[in-house]
Design an enzyme around this catalytic site. Structure first.
Site, PDB file in Angstrom:
ATOM      1  N   GLU A   1      -2.411  -4.983  13.469  1.00  0.00           N
ATOM      2  CA  GLU A   1      -1.040  -5.957  13.964  1.00  0.00           C
ATOM      3  C   GLU A   1      -1.685  -6.666  15.170  1.00  0.00           C
ATOM      4  O   GLU A   1      -1.262  -7.834  15.358  1.00  0.00           O
ATOM      5  CB  GLU A   1       0.088  -5.038  14.492  1.00  0.00           C
ATOM      6  CG  GLU A   1       1.471  -5.881  14.655  1.00  0.00           C
ATOM      7  CD  GLU A   1       2.637  -5.133  14.643  1.00  0.00           C
ATOM      8  OE1 GLU A   1       3.119  -5.239  13.770  1.00  0.00           O
ATOM      9  OE2 GLU A   1       2.767  -4.599  16.006  1.00  0.00           O
TER      10      GLU A   1
ATOM     11  N   PHE B   1       0.808  -1.247  -0.126  1.00  0.00           N
ATOM     12  CA  PHE B   1       0.065   0.105   0.012  1.00  0.00           C
ATOM     13  C   PHE B   1       0.838   1.263  -0.139  1.00  0.00           C
ATOM     14  O   PHE B   1       1.710   1.359   0.841  1.00  0.00           O
ATOM     15  CB  PHE B   1      -0.922  -0.019   1.265  1.00  0.00           C
ATOM     16  CG  PHE B   1      -2.166  -0.954   1.160  1.00  0.00           C
ATOM     17  CD1 PHE B   1      -3.353  -0.350   0.906  1.00  0.00           C
ATOM     18  CD2 PHE B   1      -1.857  -2.411   1.202  1.00  0.00           C
ATOM     19  CE1 PHE B   1      -4.342  -1.343   0.824  1.00  0.00           C
ATOM     20  CE2 PHE B   1      -2.796  -2.973   1.161  1.00  0.00           C
ATOM     21  CZ  PHE B   1      -4.299  -2.683   0.821  1.00  0.00           C
ATOM     22  N   ALA B   2       0.627   2.098  -1.019  1.00  0.00           N
ATOM     23  CA  ALA B   2       1.383   3.456  -1.052  1.00  0.00           C
ATOM     24  C   ALA B   2       0.391   4.459  -1.125  1.00  0.00           C
ATOM     25  O   ALA B   2       0.235   4.841  -2.316  1.00  0.00           O
ATOM     26  CB  ALA B   2       2.363   3.203  -2.361  1.00  0.00           C
ATOM     27  N   VAL B   3       0.021   5.062  -0.096  1.00  0.00           N
ATOM     28  CA  VAL B   3      -1.035   5.974   0.070  1.00  0.00           C
ATOM     29  C   VAL B   3      -0.358   7.184   0.662  1.00  0.00           C
ATOM     30  O   VAL B   3       0.558   7.439   1.533  1.00  0.00           O
ATOM     31  CB  VAL B   3      -1.980   5.489   1.016  1.00  0.00           C
ATOM     32  CG1 VAL B   3      -3.241   6.583   1.131  1.00  0.00           C
ATOM     33  CG2 VAL B   3      -2.805   4.049   0.278  1.00  0.00           C
TER      34      VAL B   3
ATOM     35  N   HIS C   1       8.722 -10.001  15.099  1.00  0.00           N
ATOM     36  CA  HIS C   1       9.035  -8.596  14.998  1.00  0.00           C
ATOM     37  C   HIS C   1      10.596  -8.287  15.540  1.00  0.00           C
ATOM     38  O   HIS C   1      10.909  -8.797  16.575  1.00  0.00           O
ATOM     39  CB  HIS C   1       8.103  -7.913  16.178  1.00  0.00           C
ATOM     40  CG  HIS C   1       8.004  -6.388  16.058  1.00  0.00           C
ATOM     41  ND1 HIS C   1       8.975  -5.738  16.173  1.00  0.00           N
ATOM     42  CD2 HIS C   1       6.827  -5.491  15.539  1.00  0.00           C
ATOM     43  CE1 HIS C   1       8.676  -4.395  15.968  1.00  0.00           C
ATOM     44  NE2 HIS C   1       7.294  -4.410  15.662  1.00  0.00           N
TER      45      HIS C   1
ATOM     46  N   ASP D   1       4.734  -3.806   4.235  1.00  0.00           N
ATOM     47  CA  ASP D   1       4.723  -2.343   4.280  1.00  0.00           C
ATOM     48  C   ASP D   1       5.467  -1.847   3.181  1.00  0.00           C
ATOM     49  O   ASP D   1       6.725  -2.409   2.798  1.00  0.00           O
ATOM     50  CB  ASP D   1       5.235  -2.008   5.617  1.00  0.00           C
ATOM     51  CG  ASP D   1       3.934  -2.104   6.672  1.00  0.00           C
ATOM     52  OD1 ASP D   1       2.923  -2.568   6.214  1.00  0.00           O
ATOM     53  OD2 ASP D   1       4.271  -1.868   7.827  1.00  0.00           O
ATOM     54  N   VAL D   2       5.347  -0.489   2.670  1.00  0.00           N
ATOM     55  CA  VAL D   2       6.042   0.122   1.806  1.00  0.00           C
ATOM     56  C   VAL D   2       7.500   0.522   2.227  1.00  0.00           C
ATOM     57  O   VAL D   2       8.297   0.946   1.644  1.00  0.00           O
ATOM     58  CB  VAL D   2       5.229   1.139   0.870  1.00  0.00           C
ATOM     59  CG1 VAL D   2       4.755   2.327   1.819  1.00  0.00           C
ATOM     60  CG2 VAL D   2       6.045   1.380  -0.459  1.00  0.00           C
ATOM     61  N   ASP D   3       7.444   1.104   3.503  1.00  0.00           N
ATOM     62  CA  ASP D   3       8.694   1.767   4.310  1.00  0.00           C
ATOM     63  C   ASP D   3       9.610   0.797   4.480  1.00  0.00           C
ATOM     64  O   ASP D   3      10.278   0.807   5.618  1.00  0.00           O
ATOM     65  CB  ASP D   3       8.157   2.655   5.164  1.00  0.00           C
ATOM     66  CG  ASP D   3       7.391   2.117   6.064  1.00  0.00           C
ATOM     67  OD1 ASP D   3       6.981   0.857   6.319  1.00  0.00           O
ATOM     68  OD2 ASP D   3       7.175   2.840   7.174  1.00  0.00           O
TER      69      ASP D   3
END
Length: 338
Positions: A290, A107-109, A220, A198-200
């Site tokens: 999460e 997701f890149a919002v 994690h 995640d995109v980051d």
């Protein structure tokens, strides 16, 4: 009749409490050197005498005891994948023979698109499932802004339009509902296995078919040495994500999870349903989707667990046990969450 406690002992007792709390704060959030002390907290060892030899659908016989300094299997018989516990060549050939297509969703919002997406895709082309058929699914509210990068043979990029939510927390939580719908549509028809990330983040090493299984959870990076009683599960008993004291196995990171299409449909349905229930009660789980993901994996144990090597945070520092394959990008929350 109990004897009175001398005032000096009371002061000493509370000073010790204060010292312990202060030390814990430094360990968790402060000086990097102190964080290394948690490496002395034992992870446990694979129960050699109780576990039969583990074979994997992609890597064959797993070398679970090649890494004695870390935990390489779970109590329910799932492997925890570390560098050195598998043969990457065997995994590569097995995936090719099975003629698989592997999906990767992201997701890149908002400002996340400009800040992180290009590097995520560029490094995925270098390291993610090299030699396999891959379909990238980018979910964004601005399809025209998605960078069109040159892709390798058998690799495709699809862009799906989504609405931009008012709060970043809602973007995170709506992801499960959106993924569930996509897995029931074209993504589910195109791919055999799917990873949701995640995109980051960006890839820094080979991320291959050794990671594939019916359901895949990610340890994690900041929590894998912690004892269970300190893990940040949802504790509000009114929440659908709540875990009672004594429940939970590990703390899993929602920045990376995966599995077969059918298994991911079950996972995303569970999380989306729990979020709807919480919203109807005026609740929001502590760590959003999460928290619901951790509840799902407590109830439905993952078939494979990825070590922190597959999603590592450089801020933790270098550790001898870690050979990173996917790294967190620097978090610039004031910029991207504005």
């Amino acid at each position: 009749m109990s004897l009175p406690i001398p005032r000096a002992w009371k002061r000493t007792f509370w000073w010790l409490i204060l010292l312990a709390v202060s030390f814990s704060g430094l360990l968790l959030y402060g000086l990097p050197a102190l964080r290394h002390l948690e490496t002395f907290i034992p992870m446990g060892t694979c129960p050699l005498t109780r576990m039969p030899l583990l074979r994997d659908n992609f890597t064959g016989l797993l070398h679970l005891w090649a890494r004695p300094e870390v935990l390489t299997c779970t109590s329910w018989g799932a492997p925890i994948v570390w560098d050195g516990t598998f043969d990457p060549d065997v995994a590569q050939q097995e995936a090719i023979q099975q003629n698989l297509t592997i999906g990767l969703t992201v997701f890149a919002v908002g400002r996340y698109l400009e800040k992180y997406l290009a590097r995520f895709l560029e490094t995925a082309e270098q390291y993610f499932m090299v030699g396999q058929r891959v379909v990238y699914y980018v979910f964004t509210e601005r399809p025209a802004a998605v960078p069109r990068l040159p892709l390798g043979t058998g690799r495709q990029l699809r862009v799906e339009c989504v609405l931009r939510e008012r709060r970043w927390q809602d973007v995170s939580m709506e992801r499960m509902r959106t993924l569930h719908a996509a897995l029931g549509g074209r993504l589910g028809r195109e791919a055999h296995f799917v990873f949701c990330m995640d995109v980051d983040q960006y890839f820094s090493g080979a991320f291959g078919p050794e990671t594939l299984a019916d359901s895949v959870a990610q340890l994690h990076a900041w929590r894998y040495h912690w004892p269970r009683r300190l893990l940040p599960y949802e504790s509000d008993p009114r929440s659908a994500a709540a875990l009672a004291p004594g429940e939970g196995d590990f703390y899993y990171h929602a920045a990376l999870f995966g599995g077969s299409v059918a298994a991911l449909r079950r996972l995303t349905a569970h999380c989306a349903r729990g979020q709807r229930q919480d919203r109807a009660r005026g609740l929001e789980a502590r760590w959003h989707d999460e928290s619901h993901l951790n509840k799902f994996f407590w109830l439905h144990k993952p078939a494979k667990v990825l070590s922190p090597e597959f999603c590592w945070c450089p801020e933790i520092g270098r550790r001898a046990e870690i050979q990173p394959r996917l790294l967190w990008a620097p978090k610039e929350y004031p910029l991207v969450r504005d």
